[in-house]
Motif scaffolding. Structure first.
Motif, PDB file in Angstrom:
ATOM      1  N   PRO A 143      34.038  15.666  -6.001  1.00 24.28           N
ATOM      2  CA  PRO A 143      32.835  15.793  -6.836  1.00 24.28           C
ATOM      3  C   PRO A 143      33.200  16.088  -8.295  1.00 24.28           C
ATOM      4  CG  PRO A 143      32.633  17.078  -4.810  1.00 24.28           C
ATOM      5  CD  PRO A 143      34.050  16.620  -4.876  1.00 24.28           C
ATOM      6  N   THR A 159      29.338  25.529  -5.838  1.00 24.77           N
ATOM      7  CA  THR A 159      28.284  24.859  -5.067  1.00 24.77           C
ATOM      8  C   THR A 159      28.854  23.762  -4.175  1.00 24.77           C
ATOM      9  OG1 THR A 159      26.663  25.296  -6.817  1.00 24.77           O
ATOM     10  CG2 THR A 159      26.138  23.549  -5.243  1.00 24.77           C
ATOM     11  N   THR A 160      29.729  22.933  -4.736  1.00 25.41           N
ATOM     12  CA  THR A 160      30.282  21.826  -3.940  1.00 25.41           C
ATOM     13  C   THR A 160      31.213  22.326  -2.842  1.00 25.41           C
ATOM     14  OG1 THR A 160      31.958  21.500  -5.680  1.00 25.41           O
ATOM     15  CG2 THR A 160      30.024  20.071  -5.720  1.00 25.41           C
ATOM     16  N   GLU A 163      29.114  23.306   0.053  1.00 27.91           N
ATOM     17  CA  GLU A 163      28.488  22.162   0.717  1.00 27.91           C
ATOM     18  C   GLU A 163      29.494  21.229   1.379  1.00 27.91           C
ATOM     19  OE1 GLU A 163      26.424  20.394  -2.535  1.00 27.91           O
ATOM     20  OE2 GLU A 163      24.727  21.787  -2.449  1.00 27.91           O
ATOM     21  N   ARG A 164      30.786  21.457   1.178  1.00 26.07           N
ATOM     22  CA  ARG A 164      31.796  20.527   1.698  1.00 26.07           C
ATOM     23  C   ARG A 164      31.819  20.532   3.221  1.00 26.07           C
ATOM     24  NH1 ARG A 164      37.988  22.607   2.108  1.00 26.07           N
ATOM     25  NH2 ARG A 164      37.938  20.767   3.441  1.00 26.07           N
ATOM     26  N   HIS A 171      39.385  17.626   0.493  1.00 21.58           N
ATOM     27  CA  HIS A 171      38.376  17.916  -0.540  1.00 21.58           C
ATOM     28  C   HIS A 171      39.086  18.262  -1.843  1.00 21.58           C
ATOM     29  CE1 HIS A 171      34.447  19.247  -2.101  1.00 21.58           C
ATOM     30  NE2 HIS A 171      35.158  20.135  -2.777  1.00 21.58           N
ATOM     31  N   SER A 173      38.683  19.754  -5.594  1.00 23.40           N
ATOM     32  CA  SER A 173      37.897  20.508  -6.579  1.00 23.40           C
ATOM     33  C   SER A 173      38.410  20.125  -7.962  1.00 23.40           C
ATOM     34  CB  SER A 173      38.057  22.020  -6.353  1.00 23.40           C
ATOM     35  OG  SER A 173      37.526  22.404  -5.105  1.00 23.40           O
TER      36      SER A 173
END
Length: 251
Positions: A143, A159-160, A163-164, A171, A173
């Motif tokens: 994201p 936030t991300t 929600e992951r 993932h 960051s």
């Protein structure tokens, strides 16, 4: 223009020596170029892709237990012939070091070492379906905050992360600030490093140091100009928290 396009001071080899193991890669041909050469690109053309792959492979050959993630996520001026050429170069450069796409949960350092696999290639293009060693881009979401505010960036990262998905993918960051047109106009002489990164990187590093890795925490963290602070060390040391959790679980 160069001051706003360059995002790292270090070469591939220097970043690898510093502890970096994930690379966000954008590639492009040069329209009208008869030899179909492909280059790394970020605003301006960088080195040839083949030269970069060779630099990475040389490091991996010297360090057979190191693993790298190469995330090819943007392609410009690339037709089918260019893609086939790039994928062939990837095969020729890394050969048996390439790790076939599989369940993320099934991957451990031990299994990679046993198979002598060292390279995970993520390919954000449908061509990945034709090659077992190309991982789909959805397996490594990254994201993008798209902000010049370090406060908004950190809020977005939090936030991300919350929600992951805890399973099925890696993932990224992206702890990266993105200049707007007016940012560039105001800081034309200073460039990305002096206008945005230098003054905000300490706050980003402080955020990194408060994180916890794992299925519901950070996984891969990226930043611009990682040599300005000891960024790689701060990220690597987060792994000690996993060891502590395992030790407590055994008690």
């Amino acid at each position: 223009m160069k001051k706003w396009s360059v995002t790292q001071n270090l070469t591939f080899r220097e970043q690898l020596d510093a502890g970096i193991r994930y690379f966000d890669l954008r590639v492009s041909s040069k329209p009208g170029d008869a030899d179909q050469e492909i280059y790394f690109i970020h605003g301006l053309f960088g080195i040839r892709v083949w030269d970069g792959l060779m630099e990475i492979d040389s490091f991996l050959t010297q360090h057979p237990q190191e693993i790298v993630f190469l995330d090819f996520n943007h392609f410009y001026a690339m037709d089918e012939a260019h893609h086939k050429r790039l994928i062939l170069w990837i095969q020729e450069a890394f050969g048996s070091k390439l790790c076939s796409a599989c369940s993320v949960e099934s991957m451990t350092l031990q299994t990679l070492w046993e198979k002598k696999c060292q390279v995970l290639i993520f390919y954000h293009c449908p061509f990945y379906k034709q090659y077992p060693f190309l991982w789909p881009g959805k397996k490594i979401p990254a994201p993008w905050a798209n902000t010049t505010s370090v406060h908004k960036l950190i809020l977005f990262l939090e936030t991300t992360l919350s929600e992951r998905s805890p399973h099925g993918s890696f993932h990224v960051s992206q702890a990266i600030l993105t200049p707007r047109v007016k940012t560039i106009a105001r800081g034309l002489v200073g460039g990305l490093k002096n206008t945005l990164v230098h003054r905000n990187l300490p706050a980003i590093l402080d955020w990194v140091k408060t994180q916890k890795p794992g299925a519901l925490g950070v996984n891969i963290i990226t930043s611009d100009f990682v040599d300005l602070v000891d960024f790689a060390t701060a990220v690597i040391e987060l792994n000690d928290l996993l060891q502590e959790d395992r030790a407590l679980a055994k008690c």
